[in-house]
Motif scaffolding. Structure first.
Motif, short mmCIF file in Angstrom:
data_model
loop_
_atom_site.label_atom_id
_atom_site.label_comp_id
_atom_site.label_asym_id
_atom_site.label_seq_id
_atom_site.Cartn_x
_atom_site.Cartn_y
_atom_site.Cartn_z
N HIS A 131 0.86 -1.17 0.00
CA HIS A 131 0.00 0.00 0.00
C HIS A 131 0.90 1.22 0.00
CE1 HIS A 131 -2.65 3.16 1.60
NE2 HIS A 131 -3.64 2.45 1.06
N PRO A 132 0.49 2.33 -0.61
CA PRO A 132 1.34 3.52 -0.59
C PRO A 132 1.74 3.97 0.82
CG PRO A 132 -0.44 3.81 -2.18
CD PRO A 132 -0.71 2.53 -1.45
N GLY A 133 0.90 3.65 1.80
CA GLY A 133 1.22 4.04 3.18
C GLY A 133 2.16 3.10 3.89
N GLY A 134 2.46 1.94 3.26
CA GLY A 134 3.38 0.99 3.88
C GLY A 134 3.05 -0.44 3.49
N THR A 135 3.99 -1.32 3.73
CA THR A 135 3.82 -2.75 3.47
C THR A 135 3.26 -3.42 4.72
OG1 THR A 135 5.66 -2.77 1.91
CG2 THR A 135 4.96 -4.89 2.80
N VAL A 136 2.19 -4.19 4.54
CA VAL A 136 1.56 -4.89 5.66
C VAL A 136 1.82 -6.39 5.52
CG1 VAL A 136 -0.61 -5.37 6.86
CG2 VAL A 136 -0.25 -3.14 5.77
N ALA A 137 2.27 -7.01 6.61
CA ALA A 137 2.44 -8.46 6.65
C ALA A 137 1.34 -9.08 7.50
CB ALA A 137 3.80 -8.82 7.25
N LEU A 138 0.76 -10.17 7.01
CA LEU A 138 -0.27 -10.90 7.75
C LEU A 138 0.20 -12.32 7.99
CD1 LEU A 138 -3.16 -11.24 8.91
CD2 LEU A 138 -3.88 -11.92 6.61
N LEU A 139 0.15 -12.74 9.26
CA LEU A 139 0.35 -14.13 9.64
C LEU A 139 -0.91 -14.60 10.34
CD1 LEU A 139 3.15 -12.38 10.59
CD2 LEU A 139 4.02 -14.71 10.62
N ALA A 140 -1.26 -15.88 10.20
CA ALA A 140 -2.47 -16.40 10.83
C ALA A 140 -2.22 -17.81 11.34
CB ALA A 140 -3.64 -16.39 9.85
N CYS A 141 -2.74 -18.09 12.52
CA CYS A 141 -2.62 -19.41 13.10
C CYS A 141 -3.90 -19.74 13.86
CB CYS A 141 -1.41 -19.51 14.02
SG CYS A 141 -1.43 -18.35 15.42
N ALA A 142 -4.06 -21.02 14.22
CA ALA A 142 -5.24 -21.46 14.95
C ALA A 142 -4.83 -22.40 16.07
CB ALA A 142 -6.22 -22.16 14.01
N SER A 143 -5.49 -22.26 17.20
CA SER A 143 -5.26 -23.20 18.30
C SER A 143 -6.41 -24.21 18.39
CB SER A 143 -5.14 -22.44 19.63
OG SER A 143 -6.32 -21.72 19.92
N THR A 144 -7.47 -23.97 17.62
CA THR A 144 -8.65 -24.84 17.64
C THR A 144 -8.74 -25.57 16.29
OG1 THR A 144 -9.77 -23.23 19.05
CG2 THR A 144 -11.12 -24.94 18.05
N PHE A 145 -8.66 -26.88 16.34
CA PHE A 145 -8.73 -27.68 15.10
C PHE A 145 -8.90 -29.14 15.49
CE2 PHE A 145 -4.38 -26.34 16.11
CZ PHE A 145 -3.86 -27.54 16.58
N ALA A 146 -9.32 -29.94 14.55
CA ALA A 146 -9.47 -31.37 14.78
C ALA A 146 -8.16 -32.09 14.48
CB ALA A 146 -10.59 -31.94 13.91
#
Length: 438
Positions: A131-146
């Motif tokens: 984005h012109p205002g800056g670079t955004v990094a997204l990480l995602a994890c879950a503690s709930t799963f089968a």
């Protein structure tokens, strides 16, 4: 954070979307859409599989099977969303084939998503949005799963397994000496202890790492003065996620970590103890913001080292009762007539709204935080209350709208109360609120 960063970020919780919820032209709906579109970056947790129901329904789902048309991504992007967390307990509702179908859809549509992958490394890695205002990094994890839904590592001689980025945790049940003695006696008399030892002797099991822990029926117990449940994040997963947070810190101006966690403490609005511990570790590793979701209702906000940790933003879109198709396993799980239509299944499950999600107003109220990052720091957090239409007919319930008047104030007051134990102060104004930053 880069001192040249200038970004306005909108956050939302779980999007359980089946239809175009933003098509309505009423003022509260369009005000919410305007708020999201005017943000530089907007995040949501994708709680459905936009895979056109491809794949094979898994025996164990996240509660029910949340397949969806691929067009739901178009509805969300048209409303202004450009960051999607995908690590949830529903990611494998249609098994590996269904997950791969969703990944294919998301890649074809060119959206930025994180939290699932064709192997563990891919699931753990950050996704980047420019984005012109800056670079955004997204990480995602879950503690709930089968069991079996987590991604697995590749080896030089064998491919990995597609799945979610896991944050596993250890749970220990502390009980009194008398209670532990009774448990040991039951294990001996039932022959369970002998079976456990035989399993270890055969090489299919291992003794607990902590010699004070007594395993019983797949749970761990330890002697203590009073009964308690103790949870801690697994160090292996926490460090693996922190490694990629540090990587993102070096490659982005703003680092967001998404955590999907249903686990609770004393009550449903309280996160289990391992969740704040993990969130603090991720801030220390370099995350600028932790955004939680999973229990489908609001949890509080903590400012840790000046970094916001939203422990749950609840539901943003709640159209689970409008899921188009349900597999045979759901009919069996809910103990309903297999000849019922999906709508009748959900209606019977909730006894016409008398129990479950439809009966509890907390699941139908949320808020959208708008955060302003400028000059290398978080400058402002404004909270906008949102109503999902509790008590409305099924066709209208679950659509987010800007809340107004008394409803808005009640949502903000409840969130302020949930945040107070963390020392967070919230100043409530007219139909919105501001967070007092440290």
């Amino acid at each position: 954070m880069n001192p040249e960063t200038n970004l306005r970020l909108a956050l939302t919780g779980d999007s359980i979307i089946a239809r175009d919820v933003f098509a309505a032209e009423d003022v509260p709906t369009q005000e919410l859409v305007r708020l999201i579109r005017e943000a530089d970056v907007a995040f949501t947790n994708l709680e459905v599989l936009p895979n056109n129901f491809r794949g094979y329904p898994a025996l164990e789902s996240g509660g029910s099977h949340f397949g969806a048309p691929a067009t739901v991504i178009d509805y969300l992007t048209a409303a202004g969303f450009d960051l999607f967390a995908t690590a949830t307990n529903h990611a494998l509702d249609y098994s590996i084939a269904g997950l791969l179908a969703m990944i294919e859809v998301l890649e074809e549509k060119g959206v930025t998503f994180a939290g699932v992958g064709r192997n563990l490394a891919e699931a753990r890695m950050p996704a980047y949005l420019e984005h012109p205002g800056g670079t955004v990094a997204l990480l995602a994890c879950a503690s709930t799963f089968a069991k079996g839904q987590i991604a697995a590592e590749q080896r030089p001689d064998l491919t990995g397994r597609p799945g979610v980025n896991p944050l596993r945790h250890d749970t220990t049940y502390e009980i009194t000496p008398a209670q532990l003695a009774n448990l040991r006696q039951m294990a001996e008399q039932l022959g369970l202890e002998q079976r456990r030892l035989e399993k270890i002797q055969l090489g299919f099991g291992f003794p607990p790492d902590d010699s004070d822990v007594f395993p019983f029926l797949d749970a761990n117990f330890r002697e203590a003065e009073q009964a308690a449940i103790v949870t801690k994040p697994k160090a292996k997963d926490a460090e693996a996620i922190a490694k990629w947070v540090r990587e993102a810190r070096n490659r982005a101006d703003l680092v967001i970590l998404s955590l999907h966690a249903h686990e609770q403490g004393a009550g449903k609005e309280d996160p289990a103890a391992f969740i704040p511990e993990f969130a603090h570790q991720m801030v220390e590793a370099g995350a600028d913001l932790i955004v939680g979701h999973g229990p489908h209702l609001l949890r509080g906000l903590e400012l840790y080292q000046g970094k916001p940790i939203f422990y749950s933003l609840g539901n943003f879109i709640a159209q689970n009762d409008l899921t188009y198709k349900l597999p045979a396993d759901d009919y069996e799980q809910f103990r309903v007539d297999p000849n019922l239509t999906p709508g009748e299944v959900y209606r019977q499950r909730s006894e016409d709204g008398a129990k479950g999600f439809p009966a509890d107003r907390r699941y139908w109220e949320t808020l959208v935080p708008l955060l302003h990052f400028q000059g290398g720091a978080l400058r402002e957090i404004t909270l906008y209350p949102v109503s999902l239409g509790h008590g409305q007919p099924t066709s209208r319930r679950g659509r987010p709208k800007r809340a107004e008047g008394e409803v808005a104030r009640e949502i903000l007051e409840r969130f302020a109360e949930l945040s107070r134990p963390y020392g967070t102060r919230i100043e409530i104004g007219h139909d919105q609120a501001g967070v007092v930053l440290e």
